[in-house]
Design a protein around this motif. Structure first.
Motif, PDB file in Angstrom:
ATOM      1  N   GLY A  99       0.817  -1.204   0.000  1.00 15.30           N
ATOM      2  CA  GLY A  99       0.000   0.000   0.000  1.00 15.30           C
ATOM      3  C   GLY A  99       0.851   1.254   0.000  1.00 15.30           C
ATOM      4  N   ASP A 100       1.981   1.168  -0.697  1.00 19.35           N
ATOM      5  CA  ASP A 100       2.954   2.267  -0.713  1.00 19.35           C
ATOM      6  C   ASP A 100       3.403   2.512  -2.154  1.00 19.35           C
ATOM      7  OD1 ASP A 100       5.010   4.069  -0.444  1.00 19.35           O
ATOM      8  OD2 ASP A 100       6.270   2.785   0.820  1.00 19.35           O
ATOM      9  N   ASP A 101       2.926   3.581  -2.773  1.00 24.66           N
ATOM     10  CA  ASP A 101       3.268   3.884  -4.160  1.00 24.66           C
ATOM     11  C   ASP A 101       4.642   4.508  -4.333  1.00 24.66           C
ATOM     12  OD1 ASP A 101       0.880   2.880  -5.069  1.00 24.66           O
ATOM     13  OD2 ASP A 101      -0.159   4.818  -5.035  1.00 24.66           O
ATOM     14  N   THR A 102       5.392   4.650  -3.228  1.00 27.39           N
ATOM     15  CA  THR A 102       6.735   5.228  -3.337  1.00 27.39           C
ATOM     16  C   THR A 102       7.832   4.174  -3.280  1.00 27.39           C
ATOM     17  OG1 THR A 102       7.021   5.549  -0.932  1.00 27.39           O
ATOM     18  CG2 THR A 102       5.893   7.300  -2.169  1.00 27.39           C
ATOM     19  N   TRP A 103       7.477   2.937  -3.029  1.00 29.06           N
ATOM     20  CA  TRP A 103       8.489   1.876  -2.908  1.00 29.06           C
ATOM     21  C   TRP A 103       9.329   1.802  -4.176  1.00 29.06           C
ATOM     22  CZ3 TRP A 103      10.103  -1.399   0.938  1.00 29.06           C
ATOM     23  CH2 TRP A 103      10.850  -2.520   0.576  1.00 29.06           C
ATOM     24  N   TRP A 104      10.653   1.781  -4.005  1.00 32.13           N
ATOM     25  CA  TRP A 104      11.608   1.708  -5.106  1.00 32.13           C
ATOM     26  C   TRP A 104      11.608   2.962  -5.974  1.00 32.13           C
ATOM     27  CZ3 TRP A 104      11.523  -3.841  -7.708  1.00 32.13           C
ATOM     28  CH2 TRP A 104      12.119  -4.761  -6.841  1.00 32.13           C
ATOM     29  N   SER A 105      11.168   4.086  -5.449  1.00 30.64           N
ATOM     30  CA  SER A 105      11.121   5.302  -6.266  1.00 30.64           C
ATOM     31  C   SER A 105      12.489   5.689  -6.794  1.00 30.64           C
ATOM     32  CB  SER A 105      10.537   6.465  -5.449  1.00 30.64           C
ATOM     33  OG  SER A 105       9.186   6.233  -5.151  1.00 30.64           O
ATOM     34  N   ASN A 106      13.516   5.470  -6.007  1.00 27.01           N
ATOM     35  CA  ASN A 106      14.863   5.883  -6.412  1.00 27.01           C
ATOM     36  C   ASN A 106      15.767   4.713  -6.793  1.00 27.01           C
ATOM     37  OD1 ASN A 106      14.244   8.553  -5.956  1.00 27.01           O
ATOM     38  ND2 ASN A 106      14.942   8.522  -3.827  1.00 27.01           N
ATOM     39  N   VAL A 107      15.164   3.585  -7.113  1.00 25.77           N
ATOM     40  CA  VAL A 107      15.951   2.421  -7.519  1.00 25.77           C
ATOM     41  C   VAL A 107      16.159   2.453  -9.025  1.00 25.77           C
ATOM     42  CG1 VAL A 107      15.929  -0.091  -7.730  1.00 25.77           C
ATOM     43  CG2 VAL A 107      15.245   0.982  -5.577  1.00 25.77           C
ATOM     44  N   ASN A 108      17.408   2.356  -9.442  1.00 25.63           N
ATOM     45  CA  ASN A 108      17.749   2.397 -10.862  1.00 25.63           C
ATOM     46  C   ASN A 108      17.895   0.976 -11.402  1.00 25.63           C
ATOM     47  OD1 ASN A 108      17.928   5.268 -10.912  1.00 25.63           O
ATOM     48  ND2 ASN A 108      19.920   5.097  -9.897  1.00 25.63           N
TER      49      ASN A 108
END
Length: 504
Positions: A99-108
């Motif tokens: 329930g978290d739409d930010t997970w892995w936001s900064n993962v390349n």
């Protein structure tokens, strides 16, 4: 391959304060707050293997109130270089579960490893904890250390590359721990036999995840029993796989082992060789050392439940195969490549099976990499071709055609279906599949239909296919003596050369 220096680790880990290994004991009153089922009734599970498939299936574990994930294990600590068939599929699945739409936001890239697995578990349980915090998932690099230190584990789910399945499963059973594993049980026939014998003697619950309950196969069996296609002569099964890159020879050059990746441990029972990225992650399955080819990758799903439904219990007596050939240019001359290291880009394998209970002797033919059977006249008369993936049973009086796993089966020509009861038409898209049968089995103490002890025929079949590909000739197999009877050298392919300390 090390974590990206620009990655915001706090954001990546969410509410988990650290990804360091932890063996904290969490009070029962805290665990009880994670769901409605009390801890005493939950199955404690360790997830061994936190690559793409391990993470893809972890959400189902976490969302099952009968299960509590208490440990993860992987020879890789963390990296963002995994490959998959979708750039964001796993990420989006995790976001939905958390329930978290930010997970892995900064993962390349696509992340994986035990740090990711631990963070995923702890953040999921934290969101259901009144305090909003949770720290109760241990993380291990070496599964042997895990078995030595962790007590009270009910089951392990093995999601590692094929070549380590047998070692981990036997270690678990030696500790009285139930085992759930992804296909295959092993990528060597003799290893598979030893795992299955251990499953029988240990009495623990085991489950091969490729099994599924398929009403389609029950309908196919009913048509066979009614004699609608006469005596069974052939079973054809085909897939467009492999989707991963296949190789024709070992990579050259020396690559640096990535930080946080235990290459020696990843090799497991395989003799020492230099690290190369082309061996690891999803492409492992194309190598004879590490994988079982697309027939092991996909054939288990279609054939294991079919064998169970049709009562196919006796292993093949012979197998013959053909694979694509390769030539390469050397000094202006194209030369044949002798490939004894990797599965071909496409192949056909034919097994001959002996009589089986109510079934006469029959042939099983597998196709992959774009190969498939030509359309029978029953399809051609309707202006149709064989689908890209499918299953076809050929009898002395007719044929049955379905999807790869027998989906939406029909008698051929399909006009025959007009005289059949509507109840015989199965809409496979509407069938609910129970993917947690092993959970109920552990709770009840009864084996599942997908138990290792029922998987000997499929394990022998898949691994004999690889033997035929490698030997380049028809091989005759005596299941009672576990010997190739017409080629002494081919018997070496039933097992492997083991690295010291990894013998099975």
């Amino acid at each position: 391959m090390a974590p990206n220096k620009n990655l915001n680790r706090r954001e990546f880990l969410g509410s988990a304060a650290t990804v360091a290994a932890s063996i904290s004991i969490v009070p029962s009153n805290v665990i009880a707050g994670l769901g409605k089922i009390p801890p005493s009734d939950q199955i404690t599970v360790a997830n061994i293997g936190c690559g793409t498939q391990g993470l893809r299936e972890m959400g189902e574990l976490l969302e099952n109130p009968k299960v509590r994930v208490v440990a993860v294990c992987d020879s890789n600590k963390y990296s963002e270089n995994y490959i998959d068939w979708s750039p964001y599929g796993i990420r989006d699945d995790i976001r939905k579960t958390l329930g978290d739409d930010t997970w892995w936001s900064n993962v390349n890239g696509i992340a994986g490893g035990r740090d990711v697995g631990q963070a995923y578990v702890e953040k999921y349980y934290a969101k259901n904890n009144p305090s909003g915090k949770y720290k109760g998932c241990a993380a291990y690099e070496d599964f042997r250390e895990f078995f030595a230190k962790e007590k009270g584990i009910d089951a392990v789910k093995v999601m590692t590359p094929d070549h380590t399945h047998a070692s981990i499963a036997i270690a678990a059973m030696n500790n009285g721990i139930h085992v759930v594993t992804h296909k295959p049980i092993s990528n060597r026939l003799m290893e598979g036999r030893k795992v299955i014998e251990k499953a029988k003697s240990s009495g623990v619950i085991t489950h091969l995840l490729a099994w599924s309950d398929r009403p389609e196969y029950r309908q196919i069996k009913a048509w066979l029993d009614e004699g609608l296609i006469g005596e069974l002569k052939e079973i054809h099964n085909w897939s467009y796989r492999p989707v991963w890159q296949q190789w024709t020879k070992r990579p050259t050059g020396v690559e640096t082992i990535p930080e946080g990746f235990n290459w020696d441990l990843w090799l497991g029972p395989v003799p020492d060789m230099d690290y190369h990225k082309n061996y690891t992650h999803n492409v492992f399955r194309g190598w004879y050392d590490f994988g079982g080819g697309s027939v092991a990758d996909m054939g288990h799903y279609s054939l294991f439940p079919l064998f169970e439904t049709l009562g196919i219990r006796n292993s093949p007596i012979s197998v013959k195969s053909y694979g694509t050939t390769t030539r390469e240019e050397v000094n202006g001359v194209y030369q044949w490549v002798e490939n004894d290291v990797a599965f071909p880009a496409s192949c056909m394998i034919k097994w001959k099976f002996p009589e089986q209970g109510s079934l006469p002797p029959f042939d099983l033919i597998w196709y992959d990499g774009g190969m498939k059977p030509f359309a029978p006249e029953e399809l051609e008369m309707d202006g149709k071709d064989t689908p890209n993936e499918g299953l076809m049973l050929v009898g002395t009086k007719g044929k049955i055609l379905g999807g790869f796993r027998g989906e939406d089966p029909v008698l051929l020509p399909e006009s025959k279906m007009a005289t059949r009861p509507d109840s015989e038409r199965i809409d496979s898209d509407s069938v609910e599949r129970n993917t947690s049968a092993w959970v109920e089995a552990i709770q009840s103490g009864k084996q599942t239909p997908g138990s290792f002890i029922r998987a000997q025929t499929i394990t022998d079949t898949i691994n004999l296919g690889a033997v035929a590909l490698r030997s380049g000739k028809k091989v005759d197999f005596d299941a009672s003596t576990l010997k190739i009877t017409n080629d002494a050298d081919a018997n070496n392919l039933l097992t492997r050369e083991y690295r010291k300390g990894w013998e099975i």
